[in-house]
Design an enzyme around this catalytic site. Structure first.
Site, PDB file in Angstrom:
ATOM      1  N   ASP A  46       0.845  -1.203   0.000  1.00 30.04           N
ATOM      2  CA  ASP A  46       0.000   0.000   0.000  1.00 30.04           C
ATOM      3  C   ASP A  46       0.880   1.254   0.000  1.00 30.04           C
ATOM      4  O   ASP A  46       0.359   2.375  -0.030  1.00 30.04           O
ATOM      5  CB  ASP A  46      -1.029  -0.009   1.141  1.00 30.04           C
ATOM      6  CG  ASP A  46      -0.392  -0.040   2.511  1.00 30.04           C
ATOM      7  OD1 ASP A  46       0.833  -0.215   2.599  1.00 30.04           O
ATOM      8  OD2 ASP A  46      -1.126   0.105   3.516  1.00 30.04           O
ATOM      9  N   SER A  47       2.210   1.062  -0.050  1.00 27.85           N
ATOM     10  CA  SER A  47       3.114   2.177  -0.343  1.00 27.85           C
ATOM     11  C   SER A  47       2.767   2.749  -1.723  1.00 27.85           C
ATOM     12  O   SER A  47       3.227   3.838  -2.089  1.00 27.85           O
ATOM     13  CB  SER A  47       4.583   1.720  -0.304  1.00 27.85           C
ATOM     14  OG  SER A  47       4.750   0.557  -1.095  1.00 27.85           O
ATOM     15  N   ASP A  85      -1.107  -6.042  -0.002  1.00 25.10           N
ATOM     16  CA  ASP A  85      -1.427  -5.434   1.287  1.00 25.10           C
ATOM     17  C   ASP A  85      -2.924  -5.250   1.431  1.00 25.10           C
ATOM     18  O   ASP A  85      -3.593  -4.759   0.521  1.00 25.10           O
ATOM     19  CB  ASP A  85      -0.783  -4.038   1.373  1.00 25.10           C
ATOM     20  CG  ASP A  85       0.517  -4.067   2.139  1.00 25.10           C
ATOM     21  OD1 ASP A  85       0.718  -4.972   2.968  1.00 25.10           O
ATOM     22  OD2 ASP A  85       1.350  -3.176   1.897  1.00 25.10           O
ATOM     23  N   LYS A 115      -1.139  -9.373   3.056  1.00 25.22           N
ATOM     24  CA  LYS A 115      -0.306  -8.940   4.189  1.00 25.22           C
ATOM     25  C   LYS A 115      -1.121  -7.955   5.015  1.00 25.22           C
ATOM     26  O   LYS A 115      -1.887  -7.160   4.457  1.00 25.22           O
ATOM     27  CB  LYS A 115       0.987  -8.289   3.681  1.00 25.22           C
ATOM     28  CG  LYS A 115       1.859  -7.696   4.798  1.00 25.22           C
ATOM     29  CD  LYS A 115       3.243  -7.344   4.323  1.00 25.22           C
ATOM     30  CE  LYS A 115       3.369  -5.995   3.652  1.00 25.22           C
ATOM     31  NZ  LYS A 115       2.986  -4.841   4.480  1.00 25.22           N
ATOM     32  N   GLU A 117      -0.876  -5.368   8.768  1.00 31.62           N
ATOM     33  CA  GLU A 117      -0.018  -4.779   9.792  1.00 31.62           C
ATOM     34  C   GLU A 117      -0.607  -4.995  11.170  1.00 31.62           C
ATOM     35  O   GLU A 117      -1.751  -4.588  11.427  1.00 31.62           O
ATOM     36  CB  GLU A 117       0.134  -3.273   9.544  1.00 31.62           C
ATOM     37  CG  GLU A 117       0.770  -2.943   8.211  1.00 31.62           C
ATOM     38  CD  GLU A 117       0.871  -1.439   7.966  1.00 31.62           C
ATOM     39  OE1 GLU A 117       0.534  -0.637   8.860  1.00 31.62           O
ATOM     40  OE2 GLU A 117       1.308  -1.073   6.855  1.00 31.62           O
ATOM     41  N   GLU A 184       9.639  -4.084   9.730  1.00 31.42           N
ATOM     42  CA  GLU A 184       9.994  -2.778   9.148  1.00 31.42           C
ATOM     43  C   GLU A 184      10.609  -1.869  10.209  1.00 31.42           C
ATOM     44  O   GLU A 184      10.032  -1.689  11.300  1.00 31.42           O
ATOM     45  CB  GLU A 184       8.739  -2.115   8.546  1.00 31.42           C
ATOM     46  CG  GLU A 184       9.060  -0.751   7.923  1.00 31.42           C
ATOM     47  CD  GLU A 184       7.974  -0.210   7.008  1.00 31.42           C
ATOM     48  OE1 GLU A 184       6.943  -0.896   6.798  1.00 31.42           O
ATOM     49  OE2 GLU A 184       8.162   0.911   6.492  1.00 31.42           O
TER      50      GLU A 184
HETATM   51  O1  KIV Z   1       3.589  -1.084   1.524  1.00 35.59           O
HETATM   52  C1  KIV Z   1       4.743  -1.524   1.424  1.00 35.59           C
HETATM   53  O2  KIV Z   1       5.461  -1.271   0.460  1.00 35.59           O
HETATM   54  C2  KIV Z   1       5.257  -2.320   2.524  1.00 35.59           C
HETATM   55  C3  KIV Z   1       6.732  -2.566   2.540  1.00 35.59           C
HETATM   56  C4  KIV Z   1       7.417  -1.352   3.035  1.00 35.59           C
HETATM   57  C5  KIV Z   1       7.081  -3.772   3.316  1.00 35.59           C
HETATM   58  O3  KIV Z   1       4.524  -2.722   3.381  1.00 35.59           O
END
Ligand code: KIV
Length: 289
Positions: A46-47, A85, A115, A117, A184
């Site tokens: 989600d970056s 994510d 994924k 968090e 992270e």
């Molecule tokens: O969103 C993302 O790119 C991430 C990485 C920084 C692991 O979660």
């Protein structure tokens, strides 16, 4: 064609001491290049919100954004494991809502795994997904979706209390059924301790050398964009942003000076028509002037 790694194969890499190379990607060409370069896992992170959509944080990213970009990535990298994510708050409304949202990422997006968090607090959600056939990667340490709560992008695991919490959370994630844990911005000794204490691979970003794998953001690794900040934990392998800027600037200069296009960039008439002056040729079926 290359075969995507499976969950058991990823887990076996830890036992065999084979480092895992994960990279983010958000679209068809970046996924294609990552697959051609031999990346083990592509993360549709989600970056996306920061590096592609221009947001300040990952908070505004939606499930629809993640589905749309995952689809493009899967088309570009059909032989690579793709993990997506779960965006902000889409796994915080209970196990049933989490299952509904994760299922959309897999069914509509084509992701192989998701994924999320968080630590022990997510055990019920993770169990619901893994029992439903949805593989999950956990994410501990700095969790960017909580940036407003944490108050900034800070290194985690700096003191004993923090370290113990990270170890407890990692064990809770493993027990709940994750097949990997992203760490992270975690201090190197704590990341090493977490890596030793669980049987699933840890994948670090700013978490030092002892993790079972590493992950970087595509745009950081390539300096792809404008104003990409230097970060201590990033190694820049190419300056693609500078190359693109230079190329576009040459294009603009050549259009303005009429150096581009040249004759070779245009298309001639066929031979018979070329013998007549163009003004007498009825190109579009209309009357010749
Ligand atoms: O969103 C993302 O790119 C991430 C990485 C920084 C692991 O979660």
């Amino acid at each position: 064609m290359k075969q995507a790694l499976t969950v058991p194969k990823i887990k076996a890499m830890k036992q065999a001491g084979k480092p895992i190379a994960m990279l983010t990607a958000y679209d068809y060409p970046s996924a294609m290049l990552a697959e051609e370069a031999g990346v083990d896992i592509i993360l549709v992170g989600d970056s996306l919100g920061n590096v592609v959509l221009g947001y300040d944080t990952t908070v505004p990213v939606t499930l629809e954004d993640m589905i749309y970009h995952t689809r493009a990535v899967v088309r570009g990298a059909p032989g690579t494991m793709v993990v997506t994510d779960m965006p902000f708050a889409t796994y915080r409304l209970g196990p049933e809502e989490t299952l509904r949202n994760a299922a959309r990422l897999m069914r509509e997006g084509g992701a192989h795994a998701v994924k999320m968090e968080g630590g022990a607090d997510l055990a019920d959600e993770i169990r619901r997904l893994t029992l439903s056939g949805i593989p999950v990667i956990g994410h501990l340490g700095l969790t960017p979706q909580s940036v407003h709560q944490i108050g900034g992008y800070r290194v985690q695991g700096k003191d004993r209390k923090d370290a113990e919490k990270l170890l407890e959370d990692a064990k809770a994630l493993e027990q709940a059924g994750v097949f990997g844990i992203v760490l992270e911005l975690v201090t190197e000794p704590v990341a090493a301790a977490v890596t030793k204490s669980v049987n699933v691979p840890t994948i670090g970003i700013g978490a030092g050398r002892s993790c079972d794998g590493q992950v970087l953001v595509y745009h950081d690794l390539l300096r792809y964009g404008s104003g990409i900040r230097d970060k201590r934990f990033v190694k820049t392998y190419a300056d693609v942003g500078a190359t693109i800027r230079q190329a576009i600037s040459e294009y603009v200069t050549e259009v303005k000076s009429q150096a581009f296009p040249e004759e070779k960039h245009g298309f001639p008439l066929d031979e018979a028509s070329a013998k007549e002056p163009v003004t007498s040729v009825r190109l579009y079926g209309g009357e010749a002037p």
